[in-house]
Design a protein around this motif. Structure first.
Motif, PDB file in Angstrom:
ATOM      1  N   LYS A 978       0.847  -1.180   0.000  1.00 48.85           N
ATOM      2  CA  LYS A 978       0.000   0.000   0.000  1.00 48.85           C
ATOM      3  C   LYS A 978       0.885   1.232   0.000  1.00 48.85           C
ATOM      4  N   VAL A 979       0.430   2.255  -0.737  1.00 52.98           N
ATOM      5  CA  VAL A 979       1.214   3.484  -0.884  1.00 52.98           C
ATOM      6  C   VAL A 979       0.378   4.657  -0.398  1.00 52.98           C
ATOM      7  N   ALA A 980       1.066   5.733  -0.059  1.00 50.68           N
ATOM      8  CA  ALA A 980       0.398   6.924   0.430  1.00 50.68           C
ATOM      9  C   ALA A 980       1.152   8.154  -0.049  1.00 50.68           C
ATOM     10  N   ASN A 981       0.443   9.293   0.028  1.00 51.47           N
ATOM     11  CA  ASN A 981       1.014  10.582  -0.371  1.00 51.47           C
ATOM     12  C   ASN A 981       1.531  10.524  -1.813  1.00 51.47           C
ATOM     13  N   VAL A 982       0.728   9.990  -2.703  1.00 53.44           N
ATOM     14  CA  VAL A 982       1.103   9.875  -4.120  1.00 53.44           C
ATOM     15  C   VAL A 982       0.269  10.857  -4.931  1.00 53.44           C
ATOM     16  N   LYS A 983       0.711  11.043  -6.162  1.00 49.75           N
ATOM     17  CA  LYS A 983      -0.025  11.878  -7.106  1.00 49.75           C
ATOM     18  C   LYS A 983       0.031  11.228  -8.474  1.00 49.75           C
ATOM     19  N   LYS A 984      -0.558  11.886  -9.450  1.00 46.27           N
ATOM     20  CA  LYS A 984      -0.682  11.287 -10.771  1.00 46.27           C
ATOM     21  C   LYS A 984       0.677  11.019 -11.389  1.00 46.27           C
ATOM     22  N   GLU A 985       1.661  11.896 -11.118  1.00 46.98           N
ATOM     23  CA  GLU A 985       2.979  11.757 -11.737  1.00 46.98           C
ATOM     24  C   GLU A 985       3.855  10.749 -11.012  1.00 46.98           C
ATOM     25  N   THR A 986       3.405  10.186  -9.913  1.00 48.24           N
ATOM     26  CA  THR A 986       4.227   9.233  -9.168  1.00 48.24           C
ATOM     27  C   THR A 986       4.389   7.948  -9.967  1.00 48.24           C
ATOM     28  N   SER A 987       5.647   7.498 -10.091  1.00 45.88           N
ATOM     29  CA  SER A 987       5.942   6.280 -10.845  1.00 45.88           C
ATOM     30  C   SER A 987       6.062   5.099  -9.882  1.00 45.88           C
ATOM     31  N   PHE A 988       5.823   3.909 -10.459  1.00 50.35           N
ATOM     32  CA  PHE A 988       5.898   2.674  -9.670  1.00 50.35           C
ATOM     33  C   PHE A 988       6.490   1.594 -10.563  1.00 50.35           C
ATOM     34  N   HIS A 989       7.525   0.915 -10.092  1.00 46.33           N
ATOM     35  CA  HIS A 989       8.217  -0.112 -10.883  1.00 46.33           C
ATOM     36  C   HIS A 989       8.447  -1.344 -10.009  1.00 46.33           C
ATOM     37  N   TRP A 990       8.381  -2.513 -10.713  1.00 44.99           N
ATOM     38  CA  TRP A 990       8.660  -3.796 -10.070  1.00 44.99           C
ATOM     39  C   TRP A 990      10.003  -4.317 -10.563  1.00 44.99           C
ATOM     40  N   TYR A 991      10.763  -4.948  -9.658  1.00 43.41           N
ATOM     41  CA  TYR A 991      12.054  -5.526 -10.005  1.00 43.41           C
ATOM     42  C   TYR A 991      12.183  -6.880  -9.335  1.00 43.41           C
ATOM     43  N   LYS A 992      12.926  -7.754 -10.094  1.00 42.05           N
ATOM     44  CA  LYS A 992      13.336  -9.033  -9.501  1.00 42.05           C
ATOM     45  C   LYS A 992      14.820  -9.185  -9.769  1.00 42.05           C
ATOM     46  N   GLU A 993      15.590  -9.256  -8.670  1.00 47.57           N
ATOM     47  CA  GLU A 993      17.044  -9.339  -8.774  1.00 47.57           C
ATOM     48  C   GLU A 993      17.575  -8.234  -9.685  1.00 47.57           C
ATOM     49  N   ASP A 994      17.071  -7.003  -9.486  1.00 46.77           N
ATOM     50  CA  ASP A 994      17.464  -5.793 -10.220  1.00 46.77           C
ATOM     51  C   ASP A 994      17.030  -5.800 -11.667  1.00 46.77           C
ATOM     52  N   ASP A 995      16.273  -6.818 -12.115  1.00 45.65           N
ATOM     53  CA  ASP A 995      15.715  -6.825 -13.466  1.00 45.65           C
ATOM     54  C   ASP A 995      14.272  -6.377 -13.366  1.00 45.65           C
ATOM     55  N   GLU A 996      13.915  -5.363 -14.160  1.00 48.64           N
ATOM     56  CA  GLU A 996      12.563  -4.812 -14.081  1.00 48.64           C
ATOM     57  C   GLU A 996      11.554  -5.802 -14.620  1.00 48.64           C
ATOM     58  N   ILE A 997      10.434  -5.829 -13.928  1.00 49.99           N
ATOM     59  CA  ILE A 997       9.292  -6.652 -14.350  1.00 49.99           C
ATOM     60  C   ILE A 997       8.203  -5.704 -14.837  1.00 49.99           C
ATOM     61  N   VAL A 998       7.787  -5.941 -16.073  1.00 45.38           N
ATOM     62  CA  VAL A 998       6.728  -5.103 -16.644  1.00 45.38           C
ATOM     63  C   VAL A 998       5.448  -5.927 -16.667  1.00 45.38           C
ATOM     64  N   PRO A 999       4.513  -5.688 -15.735  1.00 47.02           N
ATOM     65  CA  PRO A 999       3.254  -6.455 -15.745  1.00 47.02           C
ATOM     66  C   PRO A 999       2.373  -6.043 -16.917  1.00 47.02           C
ATOM     67  N   GLU A1000       1.415  -6.927 -17.237  1.00 38.93           N
ATOM     68  CA  GLU A1000       0.513  -6.636 -18.347  1.00 38.93           C
ATOM     69  C   GLU A1000      -0.295  -5.379 -18.070  1.00 38.93           C
ATOM     70  N   THR A1001      -0.700  -5.183 -16.798  1.00 41.74           N
ATOM     71  CA  THR A1001      -1.465  -3.992 -16.422  1.00 41.74           C
ATOM     72  C   THR A1001      -0.585  -3.107 -15.560  1.00 41.74           C
ATOM     73  N   ALA A1002      -0.441  -1.851 -15.964  1.00 40.72           N
ATOM     74  CA  ALA A1002       0.412  -0.941 -15.225  1.00 40.72           C
ATOM     75  C   ALA A1002      -0.177  -0.668 -13.841  1.00 40.72           C
TER      76      ALA A1002
END
Length: 1374
Positions: A978-1002
């Motif tokens: 869960k995240v807080a104090n975010v806005k529309k421009e806030t980015s969110f990224h997933w990583y596994k062992e420093d390799d980014e994971i791009v899910p089908e739905t952002a």
């Protein structure tokens, strides 16, 4: 005149007028224990004392009735003073009743507060909580004159105080006695309004308050009156509650009758008004009237009524007999309500001036068949002449004619009336005579019937067959006797001053005629007999003899007489003389203050009787009944005498305390102890204590509530056990209503240690008697006694170990109100600590000095006191230096909550040290310290720095909840945060062992939650996952390491889902063996799964293969045998519980599966070895004329197959134009030399052996040179006739379909379905390149067998042999 409230059921069996005498055994000095009891001298003589009433001085005239000229005036002044005092008592009693409820409530509150103070150091206080109504008030609509009850339940800490209001004004029960009643039972607060009126319609509210707040609940009460009805018809609206007993009502006496004065012959009424709750018309209160403690019954002379809010006693014809103390006793819910007042009756005007007043209390005693003894009391005399005698009149019942019995006046107040008829009933009256004339007649006596008391003894009743009664008279058994026998046992049964009563036994035989008696007397020793009853024919064996000379002894004899003659004279009686007083010997009167009296100057060997009379300021009461005759002789027994004066204290439902006094005679040695014996009802006595107790009391427990017991005590010395004491009075094991126990506490103001008892019952003359170890406490400097109302306190001056022991208190002039308390050393020490705390007060703390880290890294030091006043002062000292509010430090306090706090904004290494808070509040002081050094300080500093960083982190986008995992129903693993104090421009990224994971739905950070799905979770998904959140304000990250325990937790969560969804085991047969399958939502080999055979774990091997797919787990038995029969099970463990599924592979199930396995194995072998075209033939051939066409292919089969070629379904034979060859059992070819258009057509090859074969078609088109190449036309495949017939299934298939695999499961992980060829099936490769001809095997060939795809549809014809894989004959998965 007095009023008191006592428990009605305690009045039963209470003998007010009877005084019993306790006495020891025979001795030269006889000791009597006299009971002091107040008995009015005007009380009537009981019938058990009838013979004593014949004495001349049997009635003592009270002092206020001897009204002389001076005495009358003095008496009138005394009575007037008493009347004024009585009125004052009524007013005080009314005020006391109004204040009783308030005093009780205040007392209970005080006791509760003291108890809370005693244990507040031991029992920690709960969390403070403001009042809250669990059950609120609800509105009511009632009829007029009916009761209503409002109730509610409230909670809070400390316990709230509830006050009631009507329309905003407080409800005061004392303002209208009986109108309102406020109760608090078991946490339920209630307000009862009795007999509602229309004016009671209002909004009522209950306000609950404690130190932490206030709560209010409101409800409306509407009182309705029936339309068109008056006061009387309202009663019809009240239900007839006949099942309510009158003793369940609450009755309060209001206007009470006062001292009254009346005149003989007039009418007077005594009325007492009252308030009854509830006031039910058909259930009036139960009221009783008493005159001089004797119960009155309704009659023509005493009319009684109860109802309409009053109790009334009407005396229509007053007489002097009606004078006395009248008591009204009303039975109520809480006991009885009583009121008493005296009624004075003055003499009516005499018929003749100067004549005396009418005699009083005319009664008939000694009733016989032909005579009765009439006794009465003399009239009051003031100025009249002395009474010279009395006339006695009689009247038969039913007649109005009075007959005078005596011709000359009798001098004493008793007269034997003769000449009565057996069986007739009579009334008697008496008139007094003096020199002026005859008085008015007295009130007539009660009706008496002349009967022979001994007649019934001479009758016998014989029952025959239980149906008939035969009555036989003793005379019928005597034979034919005419002259009666002589009487026997002539003796003086009663000896008085003026007469002697003779008694004898009737003769036997009596003769055959009515019997009478003749009595003769003579002076002892003279022999000069003189007949006594010359004028009276006597039929009864009892006769009073008058006219005896003083100092002379007489003898008597009796003759029996009937019409046949006279008997011989009886034997003479013993010489007897008329005594100086009414007794056998002159009475010796001794006045004592105690209940023990030692009588001296007795004669040894003489029998004595003893009586006791109580005396008070009003005079001397009626004497008790005489004791049994006791012979005066010396006490020579070695054992001790009996204990005496048994009494009871602290009577409860299951226990009581027996008390007694030491024996007067101790025997040959000192008394060493006592044995107490008890009996219930008519049962035998049981010794309660095996070893003798040295003290003179014993607490008895284990009683049955409501049962009645009697006790006795035996004294013990070195010579043995003495005789038992007299039986105690029967005692009922039942506590008085409202009984309370002694409370040990400490005075909140003075700090005094005290014992206190609030009596449930008390009278105006009651006193509190305190004892230690049941020995009365006199004037002792160690204690002081304080009494106030119903409460008595025993206050210790300087308590120590010498004050330990058992303390008891008894309330005199009550029905046994008493209690005891054992003061132990632990309890005394606890109270001494509390006493010291009160005398040396400290500020009580709910919580000592402590600290907490706030969100910005600030540190708050705080403590909480139980109570602070507005004038409190305090100091905060850090490392021996006082600090005050300033920059970076804020110090404050709150009086309401008792909180004192200091907030430090910059908590650094310099803050290490000792913190002290000193409090001064009035006289009370206290301080609390906190040592914050070493590891404790380092932990606090670390936490403060962390909170400071957390505060900075939360200024930008941040994780409010860090990464965690969850498992869905379809066994997908979700990483969530869960995240807080975010806005529309806030980015969110997933990583596994420093390799980014791009899910089908952002991820949508604005939703406040993000998740990453990991389907088909397995060991390959281990690693460190990271979520990164950021914008122009900053960055935050959260990591989650899926390995080790976390990985095991995920697998266990998957196993829990899989185990819950696991199906029953399904049997599947294959060519390799028998397979057991368990379908579930998801399966992976990392799950803790085990297979068992006959409770033995199975390991994967060549014989037992274990595996699975994403949908199921399976275990295959290769080449099964009888050893593999038995029960199989699969167990899936999720770390908490184990999910098990079983299958019994034995019996018919094993037989059918084994046959199916053999069939499939045979079919697989045939499929493997049948003849087939491996490759080399094209689908379509287009060739130009004059060219040579060679069709060559590779065939295979075991044994070597036969090969045949066909053209247009006609077999082709070798010739010059066409050559057919088959070389090495592997290569088959057909060569057409110089093709012509006639060679166009459909060619085919048939390859087969004993296991089957294959038929392949080729389309050949021949065109001439220069012509357009024709479109190819495929040949139509044909299926060869099936040689082997597939065997029938060994078992019918289940109706339940086998679930299809899910679409997302990869193809390589799917279970082999029917018709599929396993990868293990060997397929011979062709030596020539494949040209895309499909194999004639089933279409779904596994990926492990590489067969080139053909650009044209398949030409292969399926083999007539059965498919390799078929469904198991066992039921498929449900």
């Amino acid at each position: 005149m007095a009023s008191k409230v006592t428990s009605w059921f305690k009045k039963k069996g209470k003998a007010v007028s009877q005084v019993k005498t306790d006495y020891a055994y025979h001795h030269s000095s006889c000791v009597c224990a006299k009971q002091q009891t107040a008995v009015r001298q005007s009380s009537c003589i009981s019938e058990s004392q009838a013979t004593a009433a014949m004495a001349e001085q049997g009635y003592t005239i009270p002092a206020f009735r001897q009204r002389g000229a001076e005495d009358g005036t003095e008496e009138y002044q005394r009575v007037s003073t008493n009347v004024e005092k009585g009125l004052t008592v009524i007013q005080e009693e009314l005020h006391r009743m109004r204040m009783a409820t308030k005093a009780t409530v205040e007392s209970l509150n005080l006791q509760r507060e003291v108890k809370e103070m005693m244990y507040k150091k031991v029992i920690p206080s709960g969390n403070p909580k403001m009042p809250d109504f669990l059950v609120a008030l609800r509105p009511h609509t009632v009829w007029e004159k009916t009761p209503v009850k409002l109730f509610c339940t409230v909670e809070g800490t400390p316990r709230p105080v509830v006050k009631w209001y009507k329309g905003g004004a407080p409800v005061d029960p004392l303002s209208a006695p009986g109108k309102y009643k406020i109760e608090n039972k078991y946490g339920v607060h209630s307000l009862i309004i009795s007999r509602c009126a229309v004016s009671d319609t209002a909004e009522y509210s209950a306000m609950a308050s404690n130190p932490h707040g206030t709560a209010t609940s409101k409800a409306t009460v509407t009182v309705k009156r029936a339309a068109g009805t008056g006061e009387s018809c309202q009663l019809n609206l009240v239900p007839h509650l006949t099942e309510i007993h009158a003793s369940k009502l609450e009755v309060s006496l209001l206007d009470r009758f006062s001292v009254s004065f009346g005149t003989e012959g007039s009418c007077i009424s005594l009325v007492c008004s009252m308030v009854v709750v509830p006031d039910l018309p058909n259930v009036p209160p139960f009221a009783q009237w008493y005159r001089d403690d004797k119960l009155l019954k309704p009659s023509a002379l005493a009319e009684m009524s109860v109802g309409g809010g009053s109790a009334r006693l009407t005396l229509p014809q007053l007489a002097k007999d009606d004078e006395g103390l009248y008591t009204l006793r009303i039975f109520t819910k809480d006991g009885t309500a009583e009121h008493s007042a005296y009624l004075f009756v003055s003499d009516a005007a005499a018929p003749v001036s100067g004549a005396p007043g009418a005699p009083m209390s005319v009664k008939a005693y000694d009733i016989n068949s032909d005579y009765v003894l009439v006794a009465w009391k003399p009239p009051n005399t003031v100025n009249e002449a002395a009474i010279s005698g009395y006339f006695v009149d009689r009247r038969e019942s039913g007649s109005d004619a009075w007959v005078q019995c005596n011709d000359t006046p009798v001098k004493i107040c008793k007269y034997p009336v003769h000449g009565l008829k057996v069986g007739n009933s009579y009334h008697f009256r008496v008139r007094a005579v003096n020199s002026s004339g005859i008085s008015r007649s007295s009130r007539k006596s009660d009706k008496v019937t002349a009967l022979d008391a001994a007649e019934s003894e001479r009758l016998q009743v014989i029952k025959i067959e239980g149906r008939y009664d035969i009555l036989i008279h003793d005379d019928d058994l005597e034979g034919y006797v005419t002259i009666p026998g002589q009487p026997t046992e002539v003796h003086a049964s009663e000896v008085f001053k003026s007469y002697i009563v003779l008694s004898w036994t009737p003769p036997r035989p009596r003769g055959r005629a009515p019997l009478s008696y003749v009595i003769e007397k003579c002076i002892a020793g003279t022999g000069a007999w003189q007949r006594i009853n010359t004028a009276v024919k006597l039929h009864s064996p009892r006769y009073p003899v008058f006219d005896l000379q003083d100092g002379q002894k007489y003898q008597f004899r009796v003759f029996s007489v009937n019409l046949y003659g006279c008997s011989e004279a009886s034997f003479s009686s013993e010489p007897v003389q008329r005594q100086d007083e009414d007794g056998k010997e002159p009475e010796q009167r001794v006045e004592v203050r105690e209940r023990i009296c030692t009588v001296d100057s007795l004669t040894e060997g003489v029998f004595y009787e003893f009586k006791v009379q109580a005396a008070n300021m009003a005079g001397v009461g009626v004497p008790s009944a005489p004791s049994s005759p006791m012979k005066c002789e010396a006490w020579t027994m070695e054992q001790p005498g009996p204990a005496y004066d048994l009494s009871f204290s602290e009577v409860r439902g299951q226990s009581l305390v027996v008390l007694w006094k030491a024996p007067v005679y101790i025997g040959a040695s000192a008394v060493s102890g006592y044995l107490v014996e008890m009996a219930k009802g008519s049962s035998e006595f049981v010794t309660l204590n095996e070893e003798a107790v040295s003290h003179r009391y014993l607490q008895v427990s284990g009683l049955q509530e409501g049962e009645t017991y009697v006790f006795r005590v035996r004294s013990v010395n070195a010579n043995g056990v003495g005789k038992p004491s007299q039986l105690s009075e029967p005692v009922c094991a039942k506590a008085l209503p409202g009984t309370q126990e002694i409370v040990a506490s400490v005075d909140e103001e003075t700090g005094d240690v005290f014992l206190s008892l609030e009596a449930c019952e008390i009278s105006e003359t009651s006193t509190f008697v305190w004892s230690k170890n049941y020995k009365a406490i006199g004037d002792c400097p160690r204690v002081a006694i304080s009494n106030k109302g119903r409460t008595s306190k025993l206050i210790f001056s300087n308590p120590d170990k010498d004050d330990l022991g058992r303390y008891s208190v008894a309330v005199t002039d009550t029905d046994g109100v008493s209690s005891s308390h054992t003061l132990t050393e632990d309890a005394l020490n606890t109270m001494l600590e509390l006493s010291y705390a009160i005398r040396h007060p400290i500020v009580p703390l709910k919580h000592g000095l402590d600290y907490e880290i706030l969100e910005k890294g600030h540190v708050r030091f705080w403590l909480q006191a139980a109570k602070l006043s507005p004038s409190v002062s305090y100091r905060v000292i850090v490392n021996d230096k006082e600090v005050k509010s300033g920059e970076g430090i804020k110090i404050s306090h709150d009086v309401a909550t008792g909180m004192i706090q200091m907030t430090v904004d910059n908590f650094t290494r310099a803050s290490e040290g000792t913190y002290v808070v000193q409090i001064h509040d009035g006289k009370a002081k206290n301080q609390s310290s906190l040592v914050l050094v070493g590891d404790v300080f380092k932990a606090a500093l670390k936490e403060a720095e962390f909170q400071r960083k957390e505060h900075i982190r939360k200024q930008g986008p941040h994780f409010s909840e860090y990464l965690s995992f969850s498992v869905t129903e379809d066994c997908t693993v979700l990483l969530t945060c869960k995240v807080a104090n975010v806005k529309k421009e806030t980015s969110f990224h997933w990583y596994k062992e420093d390799d980014e994971i791009v899910p089908e739905t952002a991820p949508n950070v604005l939703s406040g939650a993000c998740a990453l799905a990991i389907p088909l979770f397995s060991r390959k998904d281990q690693g460190v996952y990271k979520a990164v959140l950021g914008d122009d304000r900053g960055k935050d990250s959260s990591s989650f390491d899926i390995s080790g325990k976390v990985f095991d937790d995920i697998i266990n969560a998957l196993a829990q889902n899989a185990g819950a969804s696991a199906s029953e085991l399904v049997l599947q047969c294959t060519p390799e063996g028998i397979r057991l399958q368990c379908y579930m939502n998801y399966y992976t080999e990392e799950m803790k799964t085990s297979w068992k055979h006959k409770e033995s774990k199975i390991a994967s091997s060549e014989k037992m293969r274990i595996g699975g797919t994403a949908e199921m787990a399976w275990m295959q038995i290769c080449d099964p045998s009888d050893k593999e029969k038995g029960k199989y099970s699969i167990e899936i463990s999720d770390g908490v519980q184990t999910h098990a599924r079983t299958f019994d592979l034995s019996g018919q199930a094993y037989t059918d599966a084994y046959e199916e396995y053999l069939r499939l194995k045979s079919a697989a072998f045939a499929e493997k070895n049948r003849g087939r075209v491996v490759g080399g033939l094209p689908d379509v051939v287009t060739i130009m004329e004059e060219k040579s066409l060679s069709l060559t292919c590779t065939v295979w089969g075991e044994p070597t197959p036969e090969v045949s070629w066909f053209k247009n379904e006609q077999e082709v034979a070798s010739n010059e134009h066409t050559t057919v060859t088959f070389e090495g059992g592997k290569f088959a070819s057909m060569l057409i030399n110089k093709v012509t258009p006639d060679d166009s057509g459909k060619y085919s090859i048939n390859v087969r052996n004993k296991y089957g074969g294959e038929f392949v078609e080729i389309t050949v088109s021949v065109y001439r040179q220069g012509e357009k190449i024709p479109e190819p036309k495929l040949g139509q495949p044909k299926t060869t006739a099936a040689t082997p017939v597939p065997p029938k299934s060994p078992a019918p298939a289940s109706k339940t379909p086998t679930p299809a695999p899910k679409s997302q499961t990869p193809a390589f992980m799917k279970s082999p379905t029917p018709g599929s060829t396993p990868a293990s099936t060997p397929i011979p490769k062709s030596p020539t390149p494949s040209r895309g001809v499909k194999s004639p095997t089933p279409a779904n060939t596994p990926a492990s067998t590489p067969i080139p795809k053909s650009p044209t549809p398949s030409r292969g014809v399926k083999s007539p042999t059965p498919p390799r894989f078929m469904k198991s004959p066992t039921p498929p998965r449900k």
